[in-house]
Design an enzyme around this catalytic site. Structure first.
Site, short mmCIF file in Angstrom:
data_model
loop_
_atom_site.label_atom_id
_atom_site.label_comp_id
_atom_site.label_asym_id
_atom_site.label_seq_id
_atom_site.Cartn_x
_atom_site.Cartn_y
_atom_site.Cartn_z
N CYS A 116 0.84 -1.20 0.00
CA CYS A 116 0.00 0.00 0.00
C CYS A 116 0.88 1.26 0.00
CB CYS A 116 -0.99 -0.02 1.17
SG CYS A 116 -2.34 1.17 0.98
N HIS B 224 -3.86 -4.74 0.02
CA HIS B 224 -3.41 -5.27 1.31
C HIS B 224 -3.49 -6.79 1.29
CE1 HIS B 224 -3.10 -1.58 3.77
NE2 HIS B 224 -4.00 -1.10 2.93
N GLU C 159 -2.51 -8.83 3.51
CA GLU C 159 -2.85 -9.32 4.85
C GLU C 159 -4.34 -9.26 5.13
OE1 GLU C 159 -2.38 -4.87 5.47
OE2 GLU C 159 -1.54 -6.42 4.16
#
Length: 215
Positions: free
Chosen positions: A92, A197, A199
């Site tokens: 990001c 992202h 994650e």
């Protein structure tokens, strides 16, 4: 008997998760742990400089982020590690910091590892809100080790108002369409970066983290 201790054999690689007070570090750390790889959260320049792999996350304003990296003495260690061939994954804002400059609230110099600039979404139709937030698809443009096992059309989670405009089209590993296509993943040599992202992107995101950790 005396003498120096023997080096540890089969020691796991040190993955340094760079802490400059601008990212959701625990989420990235937990994502790596879920795929079987520990990461050390650190703001120590020497740990970053000598890590086996580096993850540069980031959430927030570009100007604050680059200022924080400078204040903590992390710019040179990051650039030195990249120049030495250490694999790095930017996430990001961490992706945007790798480029030469950003136009977020003025013009701010980035790390300059990759050619190009960071610009705001503009001229979008009313239905395309800024920030671009939520799930969107990848269009893979060329193979990359971090995209192994990830397919055209797979969904990832995005939250951003700015995106990178690379100065070299050959950097683009994947694009995403938000009324217009934008660069959502780059790869050059040992540098990998994603605007989304991983994650927060469930199975596909975990696959990308595993791919990076197992390079």
């Amino acid at each position: 008997m005396g003498g120096s201790p023997l080096p540890l054999r089969n020691a796991p690689p040190l993955i340094a998760l760079v802490d400059y007070d601008m990212g959701n570090l625990r989420s990235v750390q937990k994502g790596l742990e879920r795929v079987g790889h520990a990461a050390v959260v650190t703001s120590d320049p020497e740990v970053v400089r000598h890590a086996d792999k580096i993850v540069l996350p980031g959430v927030g304003a570009f100007s604050d982020a680059i200022a924080s990296l400078r204040e903590r003495g992390l710019v040179d260690p990051l650039c030195d590690a990249i120049a030495a061939g250490t694999p790095l994954l930017g996430i990001c804002l961490g992706m945007q910091l790798l480029f030469e400059r950003s136009h977020e609230d003025g013009v701010h110099e980035g790390l300059g590892v990759l050619p190009g600039e960071v610009v705001r979404f503009a001229g979008l139709p009313h239905e395309c809100k800024v920030p671009h937030m939520g799930w969107n698809q990848l269009s893979i443009k060329r193979p990359s080790p971090v995209l192994e096992g990830i397919h055209d059309g797979d969904y990832f989670y995005f939250v951003h108002s700015y995106y990178v405009r690379p100065g070299d089209a050959g950097l683009v590993a994947a694009e995403t369409d938000y009324h217009v296509p934008f660069c959502s993943c780059v790869h050059r040599d040992n540098v990998f970066a994603a605007q989304f992202h991983p994650e927060k992107s469930q199975a596909c995101g975990l696959r990308l983290l595993r791919n990076f950790a197992e390079l």
